[in-house]
Design an enzyme around this catalytic site. Structure first.
Site, PDB file in Angstrom:
ATOM      1  N   ALA A 191       0.835  -1.198   0.000  1.00 43.35           N
ATOM      2  CA  ALA A 191       0.000   0.000   0.000  1.00 43.35           C
ATOM      3  C   ALA A 191       0.869   1.247   0.000  1.00 43.35           C
ATOM      4  O   ALA A 191       1.996   1.236   0.507  1.00 43.35           O
ATOM      5  CB  ALA A 191      -0.914   0.011   1.225  1.00 43.35           C
ATOM      6  N   ASP A 192       0.330   2.305  -0.566  1.00 43.52           N
ATOM      7  CA  ASP A 192       0.976   3.607  -0.465  1.00 43.52           C
ATOM      8  C   ASP A 192      -0.115   4.661  -0.402  1.00 43.52           C
ATOM      9  O   ASP A 192      -1.170   4.522  -1.041  1.00 43.52           O
ATOM     10  CB  ASP A 192       1.904   3.877  -1.650  1.00 43.52           C
TER      11      ASP A 192
END
Length: 190
Positions: free
Chosen positions: A68-69
């Protein structure tokens, strides 16, 4: 087995909150936006690289890795994590009395393929004077946070309006994550 390619305590907390069993895999992916790379593509690329790095590190074909970012974007500029107090203050002054976007992308990588989803949120901050900014920075909370604020902590006082995903602004959009995990058989329901 699901692995989370992140050291973020917030991402771990959000997965635990929805009852997902997982282990953490440590990855080190550079977070550097390429020249002319659009913010949404940048966030997606970094999240995918985290998931791919985690999958490669495990050497387990049965593993499924979640990367995730999350980034704050204003006027096509990506606001990463502040380098110091002056940088945090500069970010918060720029976000003051403005609406910014928070892009949070997740990637799921396993032997059967790669899948992603993105949450886009719009956040409005009120006008922040120097005293409010200084008091918030003194909490220590802005450090290690994209855009120099944490919506789940003292930073909630800086959010006038949120149109989108609270958990996405925290760093892991829970709805999109659960939907992706269900769709690919990692969880059965939830």
């Amino acid at each position: 087995m699901l692995y989370l390619a992140s050291q973020s305590p917030r991402r771990r907390q959000l997965l635990e909150q929805i009852g997902v069993e997982f282990q953490v895999v440590d990855v080190n992916v550079p977070e550097q936006r390429a020249l002319a790379e659009a913010p949404r593509e940048y966030v997606s690329r970094v999240a995918r690289e985290k998931a791919l790095a985690g999958y490669a590190a495990l050497n387990d074909p049965q593993a499924v890795v979640l990367g995730a970012d999350t980034e704050v974007v204003l006027d096509d500029e990506v606001f990463g994590k502040p380098a110091d107090a002056a940088d945090a203050a500069a970010m918060l002054r720029r976000l003051s009395a403005r609406v910014h976007e928070v892009i949070s992308t997740i990637w799921l990588v396993g032997r059967k393929g790669e899948w992603s989803d993105t949450s886009l949120s719009r956040v409005r901050m009120p006008e922040l004077d120097d005293a409010v900014i200084a008091a918030y920075i003194a909490t220590g909370e802005p450090f290690g946070k994209a855009g120099a604020y944490a919506i789940q902590g003292h930073g909630a006082k800086l959010v006038e309006h949120l149109d989108g995903s609270h958990s996405g602004v925290m760093g892991l959009p829970v709805f999109e994550t659960a939907r992706l995990l269900r769709a690919h058989g990692v969880i059965r329901h939830g």
